[in-house]
Design an enzyme around this catalytic site. Sequence first.
Site, PDB file in Angstrom:
ATOM      1  N   LYS A  13      -2.635  -2.061   7.811  1.00  0.00           N
ATOM      2  CA  LYS A  13      -3.993  -1.176   8.337  1.00  0.00           C
ATOM      3  C   LYS A  13      -4.196  -1.977   9.878  1.00  0.00           C
ATOM      4  CE  LYS A  13      -6.608  -0.126   4.201  1.00  0.00           C
ATOM      5  NZ  LYS A  13      -8.014  -0.258   3.634  1.00  0.00           N
ATOM      6  N   HIS A  35      -4.368  -8.827   3.839  1.00  0.00           N
ATOM      7  CA  HIS A  35      -5.848  -8.671   3.982  1.00  0.00           C
ATOM      8  C   HIS A  35      -6.362  -9.602   5.117  1.00  0.00           C
ATOM      9  CE1 HIS A  35      -6.626  -7.337  -0.425  1.00  0.00           C
ATOM     10  NE2 HIS A  35      -6.407  -6.541   0.406  1.00  0.00           N
ATOM     11  N   ARG A  63       0.831  -1.125   0.015  1.00  0.00           N
ATOM     12  CA  ARG A  63       0.050   0.039   0.015  1.00  0.00           C
ATOM     13  C   ARG A  63       0.984   1.395  -0.030  1.00  0.00           C
ATOM     14  NH1 ARG A  63      -2.429  -3.338   4.170  1.00  0.00           N
ATOM     15  NH2 ARG A  63      -4.359  -4.072   3.661  1.00  0.00           N
ATOM     16  N   HIS A 122      -1.994   2.545  -6.024  1.00  0.00           N
ATOM     17  CA  HIS A 122      -3.210   1.502  -5.984  1.00  0.00           C
ATOM     18  C   HIS A 122      -3.032   0.666  -6.904  1.00  0.00           C
ATOM     19  CE1 HIS A 122      -6.491  -0.949  -4.508  1.00  0.00           C
ATOM     20  NE2 HIS A 122      -7.177  -0.608  -5.306  1.00  0.00           N
ATOM     21  N   ARG A 144      -0.191  -1.886  -6.899  1.00  0.00           N
ATOM     22  CA  ARG A 144      -0.972  -2.991  -5.866  1.00  0.00           C
ATOM     23  C   ARG A 144      -1.816  -4.096  -6.478  1.00  0.00           C
ATOM     24  NH1 ARG A 144      -1.330  -4.469  -0.321  1.00  0.00           N
ATOM     25  NH2 ARG A 144      -3.761  -4.599   0.432  1.00  0.00           N
ATOM     26  N   TYR A 151     -10.165  -8.666  -6.257  1.00  0.00           N
ATOM     27  CA  TYR A 151      -8.985  -8.599  -7.056  1.00  0.00           C
ATOM     28  C   TYR A 151      -9.146  -9.385  -8.319  1.00  0.00           C
ATOM     29  CZ  TYR A 151      -6.799  -5.097  -3.899  1.00  0.00           C
ATOM     30  OH  TYR A 151      -6.612  -4.129  -3.200  1.00  0.00           O
TER      31      TYR A 151
END
Length: 309
Positions: free
Chosen positions: A180, A275, A156, A249, A252, A284
Site C-alpha cells: 500500500k 503494516h 495481499r 485475505h 493472509r 490480527y
Amino acid sequence: MKPPTIPLPSDLQNPLNRFYEYLRSEKGLSLHTQRNYKQQLETMAGHLVTMGLKDWSQVDSTWVRQLASKGMRDGMKASSLATRLSSLRSFFDFLILRGQLTANPAKGVSAPRKQRTLPKNLDVDEVNQLLEVNEDDPLAIRDRALMELMYGSGLRLAETVSIDVRHLSLSSGEIRVVGKGDKERKVPFSGMAREWVTKWLKVRASIANADEPALFVSKLGGRISHRSVQKRLAEWGQKQSVASHISPHKLRHSFATHMLESSQNLRAVQELLGHENISTTQIYTHLDFQHLADVYDKAHPRAKKKEEK
C-alpha cells in the site's frame, strides 16, 4: 447509493479533473484507490448540486456534515463513509495546495467510529487440507504455488498479482513486493512456497506470453487478474472440501495468526505484513487468553505464587 446523473457545473467538475490527474501523475495511487476517490467525489459533487452549490469555495463544514448525515441516512457503512470523507479531505487539501481554498472544511468532520471486527482465519489443519493439491496440470501447479506463497509470506492479493519474475530471488528466498502507498519491501519465502514457485516456473513458459513479465499468468498468457485469483481460491476451497470459504485475505490473516501464535513477536509480524502502524497488526491477534494469563503468572513479580514451605 448511485451517484446522481445530473451533469456537474464546470466550476465543480474542472477542479475534480485536475485532482484526478494529480492522483495519477504525482501521488501514484493505485488504480483501485483512484477509482474509489473518483466515485466518492462525483457522488458528493452531485449531492452538492442538488443542495444548490455551484462552486467548491461555497462548501463549509456545515455542508460537509450534511453530506455525512445523508450517507448515514442512506445506510452507508461506517468504513464507506470514512472513505468518502477521506477523499473529500484530500481533495480540499489539493485545492489549498493550488491556492483555490484557504481552509479545509472537511478537517473537523469525522465518520462514526467503525467497529473493528476480527477477520476469520483457517486453522492449520484446514490450511493443510486446502494445499494438498498434487495435480500435474500447469494451472493447478500455478494455483498451488500462488496459495503457498500467499499463505507462506502473508501477501495481499494486489501484491501477489503484481509480482514479476524479476522480483524473485530463489537463491536467497526473497521477493520484492510493492504494498500500500507504493511502499516496497522484501519478504522471505521458503519451504513449500519456494518449492512450488520453483515448480511453477518450470511450466510457466507453456502458458505465459513471450514478453509477459508477471510471475502468475492466466490461461490466456497475461497477468492474472484479482478476480480470477479470488475465484480460483474459492473453487479450490470447495474442491478440497474445506468448510470455510477461501479468500486471499483469509490466507493472509491465517499467516498472521499462525505466526503470532508461534512466535509471539508482534513487531516482526508487522514488518512481514507491511503494516505502517502496529495497531493495524494488533487486530490480527486473537491469542488464547489462557496463554497470556500463564505468561503473566510466570513473569510478573507480584503475580508469582509463594512457594510452599
